[in-house]
Design a protein around this motif. Structure first.
Motif, short mmCIF file in Angstrom:
data_model
loop_
_atom_site.label_atom_id
_atom_site.label_comp_id
_atom_site.label_asym_id
_atom_site.label_seq_id
_atom_site.Cartn_x
_atom_site.Cartn_y
_atom_site.Cartn_z
N PHE A 1 15.25 94.58 27.40
CA PHE A 1 16.73 94.85 28.84
C PHE A 1 18.28 94.52 27.93
CE2 PHE A 1 12.84 93.80 30.55
CZ PHE A 1 12.67 95.16 31.30
N GLU A 2 18.11 94.55 27.02
CA GLU A 2 19.89 94.01 26.34
C GLU A 2 20.54 95.26 26.79
OE1 GLU A 2 19.36 92.84 22.99
OE2 GLU A 2 18.90 91.12 22.98
N SER A 3 20.92 96.13 26.54
CA SER A 3 21.00 97.60 26.83
C SER A 3 21.98 97.80 28.33
CB SER A 3 20.61 98.86 26.25
OG SER A 3 19.34 98.96 27.00
N ASP A 4 21.00 97.02 29.00
CA ASP A 4 20.46 97.57 30.34
C ASP A 4 21.71 95.99 30.94
OD1 ASP A 4 20.24 97.37 32.96
OD2 ASP A 4 18.96 99.16 32.82
N ALA A 5 23.05 95.70 32.00
CA ALA A 5 23.28 94.12 31.89
C ALA A 5 22.86 94.38 33.10
CB ALA A 5 24.90 94.72 32.12
N SER A 6 22.27 94.78 34.08
CA SER A 6 22.13 95.15 35.08
C SER A 6 20.47 94.71 35.24
CB SER A 6 22.69 95.80 36.36
OG SER A 6 21.73 97.12 35.58
N ALA A 7 20.56 95.05 34.61
CA ALA A 7 18.31 95.10 34.92
C ALA A 7 18.64 93.04 34.17
CB ALA A 7 18.00 95.41 33.64
N THR A 8 19.11 93.12 32.88
CA THR A 8 19.09 91.91 32.42
C THR A 8 19.45 90.70 33.32
OG1 THR A 8 19.44 92.62 29.88
CG2 THR A 8 20.30 89.64 30.78
N ALA A 9 21.04 91.03 34.21
CA ALA A 9 21.07 89.89 34.98
C ALA A 9 20.51 89.89 35.80
CB ALA A 9 23.29 90.50 35.92
N ARG B 1 17.34 87.76 34.34
CA ARG B 1 17.55 86.07 34.00
C ARG B 1 17.91 85.24 35.24
NH1 ARG B 1 19.22 83.68 29.76
NH2 ARG B 1 19.64 86.20 28.59
N HIS B 2 18.36 85.56 36.86
CA HIS B 2 18.41 85.20 37.38
C HIS B 2 16.84 85.16 37.85
CE1 HIS B 2 19.34 83.43 41.67
NE2 HIS B 2 18.57 84.34 42.51
N ALA B 3 15.70 86.03 38.14
CA ALA B 3 14.64 85.20 37.93
C ALA B 3 13.96 84.24 37.14
CB ALA B 3 14.21 86.84 38.45
N LEU B 4 14.13 84.26 36.25
CA LEU B 4 14.21 83.78 35.46
C LEU B 4 14.04 82.62 35.65
CD1 LEU B 4 12.56 83.03 32.05
CD2 LEU B 4 14.72 82.91 31.30
N GLU B 5 15.78 82.28 35.99
CA GLU B 5 16.46 80.52 35.89
C GLU B 5 15.75 80.02 37.76
OE1 GLU B 5 20.04 81.67 34.22
OE2 GLU B 5 19.13 81.43 32.66
N SER B 6 15.92 80.58 38.51
CA SER B 6 15.24 80.43 39.56
C SER B 6 13.71 80.37 40.17
CB SER B 6 15.75 81.42 41.02
OG SER B 6 16.63 82.02 40.52
N PRO B 7 13.69 78.50 40.89
CA PRO B 7 11.96 78.47 41.24
C PRO B 7 11.02 79.64 41.31
CG PRO B 7 13.75 77.35 41.93
CD PRO B 7 14.43 78.29 41.41
N SER B 8 10.27 79.47 41.20
CA SER B 8 8.94 80.56 41.74
C SER B 8 9.02 80.76 42.69
CB SER B 8 7.89 80.83 40.58
OG SER B 8 6.55 79.87 41.48
N LEU B 9 8.22 80.87 43.64
CA LEU B 9 7.47 81.27 44.83
C LEU B 9 6.84 80.36 44.75
CD1 LEU B 9 7.40 82.73 48.04
CD2 LEU B 9 5.28 83.43 46.74
N TYR B 10 5.99 79.82 43.71
CA TYR B 10 4.88 78.85 44.29
C TYR B 10 5.49 77.57 43.89
CZ TYR B 10 0.50 77.11 42.64
OH TYR B 10 -1.11 76.23 42.96
N ASP B 11 7.02 77.61 43.02
CA ASP B 11 7.26 76.16 42.81
C ASP B 11 8.04 75.64 44.24
OD1 ASP B 11 7.40 75.97 40.02
OD2 ASP B 11 8.76 77.38 39.96
N GLU B 12 8.34 76.39 45.35
CA GLU B 12 9.43 76.26 46.52
C GLU B 12 7.40 76.03 47.70
OE1 GLU B 12 11.74 75.90 46.60
OE2 GLU B 12 13.12 76.95 45.21
N PHE B 13 6.83 76.51 46.88
CA PHE B 13 5.33 76.47 48.15
C PHE B 13 5.70 74.47 47.70
CE2 PHE B 13 1.23 76.73 48.70
CZ PHE B 13 0.98 76.45 49.97
N LEU B 14 5.20 74.42 46.68
CA LEU B 14 4.40 73.09 45.94
C LEU B 14 5.24 71.92 46.70
CD1 LEU B 14 3.79 73.71 42.60
CD2 LEU B 14 2.17 73.24 44.18
N GLN C 1 11.83 95.91 37.59
CA GLN C 1 11.96 95.34 39.03
C GLN C 1 10.45 94.09 38.45
OE1 GLN C 1 14.12 97.65 42.65
NE2 GLN C 1 12.80 98.74 41.31
N TYR C 2 9.43 95.68 38.31
CA TYR C 2 8.17 94.76 37.53
C TYR C 2 7.74 92.90 37.07
CZ TYR C 2 2.49 93.80 36.58
OH TYR C 2 1.77 93.52 35.74
#
Length: 297
Positions: free
Chosen positions: A162-170, A173-186, A143-144
């Motif tokens: 986190f490869e051994s934890d499917a839910s954590a990886t998902a 990965r969603h956070a990685l592939e989504s625009p950041s808060l700063y991206d959306e502000f810009l 979460q951090y």
């Protein structure tokens, strides 16, 4: 009436002893078929999640567990609020997004102050149960990492932890592939007519944000006439607050670690305090700090 009998009856009214609050007649006391406080919060599950594993059980391990579990609960809410703020920025609902950010700032203050509780754990006390942690470490808090990703400090290599934890990886990965808060502000600024470079708007959002000097003149324009650009200016300062609070949390983490284990390596294999010191060099919104040098005065 004797002294003894007067004393025995003193302060008693309708069967209620002195200094005892009477339960009002309207207070619900039968929960055989009603939702209760404990039921709504699922307290049996929550309060049974603290399971010290030291044997014999060390008194201070409960503190250690609750400190970290509480942090994870707050991180869950921080992530919830930041993701909502990001989505609201995408929908041009700036006011509502700022409300979410304001809540996160209050949570950050709570998280930072919480280190003072863990700091009551002395080196000797921690050493007596540290061995049972094995390789468990706060470094492994997904979460951090997700919060860092949402704020723009992304690192795809972190997913392998986190490869051994499917839910954590998902989640990551969603956070990685989504625009950041700063991206959306810009992007919001671009839609409002500010000259945000195209390469910024079309960047690979899976990469960590890096300093972009072309944005500094844009922010200089905003800071140069705050009345004209108030909404953008206010949002910039809210983001600076977020980063300041995050750095304070990191610093308190570092100092708590130094206080308890000194320069020992971390249970997760990191160098410990030196690793945490390097984290203080990471930044989320570098242009919002760089613009301060450009403001006349």
């Amino acid at each position: 009436m004797s002294t003894e009998s007067a004393s025995a009856g003193e302060g008693v009214s309708d069967g209620v002893a002195a200094n005892t609050r009477t339960i009002e007649a309207t207070v619900v006391t039968d929960f055989s078929d009603r939702m209760s406080y404990g039921g709504y919060l699922d307290l049996p599950t929550l309060l049974s999640a603290q399971r010290p594993i030291s044997r014999p059980e060390h008194h201070d391990e409960l503190l250690f567990i609750i400190q970290h579990q509480t942090t994870e609960l707050w991180l869950k809410l921080v992530l919830h609020e930041l993701e909502t703020a990001r989505d609201l920025l995408r929908a041009d609902e700036l006011g509502r997004a700022l409300k979410c950010i304001a809540r996160v700032k209050h949570i950050q203050k709570t998280l930072t102050e919480q280190w003072s509780v863990l700091a009551t754990l002395t080196p000797t006390e921690y050493a007596q149960f540290r061995g049972v942690l094995g390789n468990a470490s706060g470094f492994q808090s997904y979460q951090y990492r997700a919060v860092e990703f949402v704020l723009g400090n992304k690192n795809a290599k972190m997913l392998q932890i986190f490869e051994s934890d499917a839910s954590a990886t998902a989640l990551l990965r969603h956070a990685l592939e989504s625009p950041s808060l700063y991206d959306e502000f810009l992007r919001l600024l671009a839609r409002a007519g500010y000259p945000i470079p195209t390469e910024v708007l079309e960047r690979d959002v899976t990469l960590a944000w890096t300093f972009t000097p072309e944005l500094v003149p844009v922010f200089a324009q905003i800071y140069g006439d705050t009345d004209e650009h108030w909404s953008a200016y206010e949002t910039c300062e809210e983001l600076v607050d977020l980063e300041d609070n995050f750095q304070l949390w990191r610093f308190r983490h570092l100092k708590t670690v130094e206080r308890i284990i000194g320069s020992k390596t971390g249970t997760g294999g990191s160098s410990g305090a030196p690793f945490l010191k390097r984290a203080l060099e990471l930044t989320f919104f570098p242009e919002l700090y760089a613009v301060r040098t450009e403001i006349p005065g």
